[in-house]
Design a protein around this motif. Structure first.
Motif, PDB file in Angstrom:
ATOM      1  N   ASN A 147      48.795  44.487  47.501  1.00  0.00           N
ATOM      2  CA  ASN A 147      48.661  43.043  47.265  1.00  0.00           C
ATOM      3  C   ASN A 147      47.442  42.448  47.958  1.00  0.00           C
ATOM      4  N   HIS A 148      46.786  43.209  48.829  1.00  0.00           N
ATOM      5  CA  HIS A 148      45.631  42.668  49.544  1.00  0.00           C
ATOM      6  C   HIS A 148      44.385  42.777  48.670  1.00  0.00           C
ATOM      7  N   ARG A 149      43.357  42.099  49.118  1.00  0.00           N
ATOM      8  CA  ARG A 149      42.108  42.146  48.364  1.00  0.00           C
ATOM      9  C   ARG A 149      40.954  42.335  49.338  1.00  0.00           C
ATOM     10  N   CYS A 150      41.021  43.399  50.141  1.00  0.00           N
ATOM     11  CA  CYS A 150      39.936  43.675  51.092  1.00  0.00           C
ATOM     12  C   CYS A 150      38.642  43.794  50.289  1.00  0.00           C
ATOM     13  N   THR A 151      37.596  43.167  50.796  1.00  0.00           N
ATOM     14  CA  THR A 151      36.409  43.017  49.950  1.00  0.00           C
ATOM     15  C   THR A 151      35.631  44.316  49.752  1.00  0.00           C
ATOM     16  N   ILE A 155      40.814  49.522  45.284  1.00  0.00           N
ATOM     17  CA  ILE A 155      42.114  50.127  44.943  1.00  0.00           C
ATOM     18  C   ILE A 155      43.012  49.173  44.142  1.00  0.00           C
ATOM     19  N   PRO A 156      43.139  47.886  44.541  1.00  0.00           N
ATOM     20  CA  PRO A 156      44.028  47.017  43.747  1.00  0.00           C
ATOM     21  C   PRO A 156      43.583  46.911  42.284  1.00  0.00           C
ATOM     22  N   SER A 157      42.274  46.971  42.032  1.00  0.00           N
ATOM     23  CA  SER A 157      41.854  46.877  40.628  1.00  0.00           C
ATOM     24  C   SER A 157      42.124  48.198  39.904  1.00  0.00           C
TER      25      SER A 157
END
Ligand code: SF4
Length: 437
Positions: A147-151, A155-157
């Motif tokens: 659920n994170h969006r580390c810049t 991985i989330p994409s």
């Protein structure tokens, strides 16, 4: 010949519920279960319920009651499953309650209460599945996605948002692995500490006991298996503090792999790191007070876009203060599609490399010092391999592949997967040497 495990099935409700029933029945048949219309022939009964109007609720509750009276072993699924408390108030004996579209949960409950039949073709597969690790340890993946969006991360994409496995599903796999000879399970996910968040920490049943699908409960239940449980990719959220006493009690290994990535708050914000605003040093101090033997492993990125010399030195100061045991470090590398690539002031390659070398030299002294402090101690180690010169083992402080090893010269009579006691005698900044005690 023993009787084929047989499931009775009652399907109530609308066409959507019917489709769910078909999916469950298809899965049951494909795994070799018989399906029977008779309560007496069935070994357990699945009731797919409806909760649309009051009359449908009553009909569902009555059907569950009838199945309990006539058969005794009942799994409830479907729309009414969302009102578990209501079902359990009327019928406390039900083995499991799931919501609608819950094929995996229903099958996990069936497997738990009525093991799948023997199939000479399928049984060529061991119950724990095919593993690429040695028999004595295995990775246990508890969720997919993040659920994170580390810049710096894509991985989330690639894998989507967090999707946790149900507690009973994870525990069933863990138990199978332990039964097949695993002495150590390495719990992994993109963010292990977020486990169950996407399921609202729903209560699940394991061995007849209700437990939440949550990090603490998972650690606690895994701790009951009596083998080494090692936690990887945990973030320093406040709720993580609760598992440290489990480590102090010896239920799970006193080991946390906790990727901090940086120490400077501006860089952490630019990275959009989870738990970026937590006071990590204070937290580490508190953990060590509760569990003095805890091993802390972490990873860091140096040369993140915009990282100044001062911010980098702050990172080195953090290392001195945190006294982490094991540390990995990577120079920032712009992964295609990562948001951080657009950030201002990228750090030149040669500066990144210099920072990496300074970082590693700084930490090497700390790691060496931490290992020296263990010289003279007697510790339990797990044998990984036996070679001509002796046995190669790992202590509680060492995860396979990424941490150090403990060498026991001459101990060629040992076997992989054995636990032995070793007196630690020597160390460099990575590995240790000892003899059997
Ligand atoms: S680096 Fe951040 S976004 Fe990527 S998987 Fe880990 S927590 Fe999620």
């Amino acid at each position: 010949m023993s009787k084929t495990p047989t499931v009775g099935f009652i399907s109530l409700g609308c066409p959507k519920a019917l489709v769910d029933s078909e999916k469950i029945l298809t899965q049951l048949r494909s795994e070799g279960y018989e399906v029977s219309p008779s309560y007496q022939e069935a070994d357990l009964v699945v009731v797919n319920t409806c909760g649309f109007i009051d009359a449908a609720v009553e009909e569902s509750l009555d059907s569950i009651g009838e199945a309990i009276t006539e058969n005794g072993k009942v799994i409830v699924t479907g729309c009414l499953g969302a009102r578990e408390a209501e079902i359990r108030a009327r019928h406390p004996q039900v083995l499991k309650v799931t919501g609608a579209h819950a094929l995996k949960e229903v099958m996990a409950a069936v497997h738990e209460h009525l093991p799948a039949p023997h199939d000479p073709f399928m049984d060529l597969l061991p119950p724990q599945g095919i593993k690429l690790t040695p028999k004595h340890y295995a990775y246990l993946k508890i969720s997919e996605g993040c659920n994170h969006r580390c810049t710096f991360c894509i991985i989330p994409s690639l894998r989507g948002d967090l999707e946790s496995r149900l507690l009973s599903d994870v525990l069933l796999e863990a138990e199978r692995l332990a039964n097949a000879g695993a002495k150590e399970l390495l719990v992994v996910a993109q963010d292990t500490s977020a486990y169950g968040l996407d399921l609202n920490y729903q209560t699940d049943f394991w061995k007849g006991k209700g437990r939440k699908t949550r990090f603490y409960e998972l650690a606690d239940a895994l701790g009951e298996l009596g083998i080494w449980i090692r936690m990887h990719y945990v973030y320093p959220y406040p709720h993580v503090d609760a598992v440290i006493p489990l480590m102090a009690q010896g239920k799970i290994l006193p080991y946390l792999d906790i990727p901090f990535q940086h120490a400077n708050s501006r860089i952490l914000k630019l990275m959009k790191r989870p738990a970026a605003s937590e006071n990590v040093l204070q937290r580490i101090k508190a953990w060590r007070e509760i569990c003095p033997d805890i091993t802390l492993r972490s990873t860091f990125i140096v040369g993140f876009p915009g990282e100044t010399e001062q911010e980098f030195t702050e990172l080195l100061d953090f290392l001195s203060a945190a006294q982490l045991d094991r540390v990995g470090c990577f120079p920032y590398s712009p992964v295609k599609g990562a948001v951080a690539n657009e950030l201002a002031n990228p750090v030149p390659e040669e500066v990144k490399q210099q920072r990496l070398e300074r970082f590693m030299a700084h930490q090497a002294e700390i790691s060496a010092d931490r290992l020296q402090q263990r010289i003279g101690r007697i510790e339990t180690v797990l044998i990984d391999e036996v070679v001509a010169e002796g046995a190669i083992a790992r202590s509680k402080a060492d995860a396979p592949e990424i941490d150090g090893q403990v060498f026991i010269d001459g101990a060629t009579h040992l076997k992989a997967g054995e636990f032995v006691q070793v007196k630690l005698e020597e160390a460099d900044e990575h590995d240790m040497w000892g003899h059997l005690f």
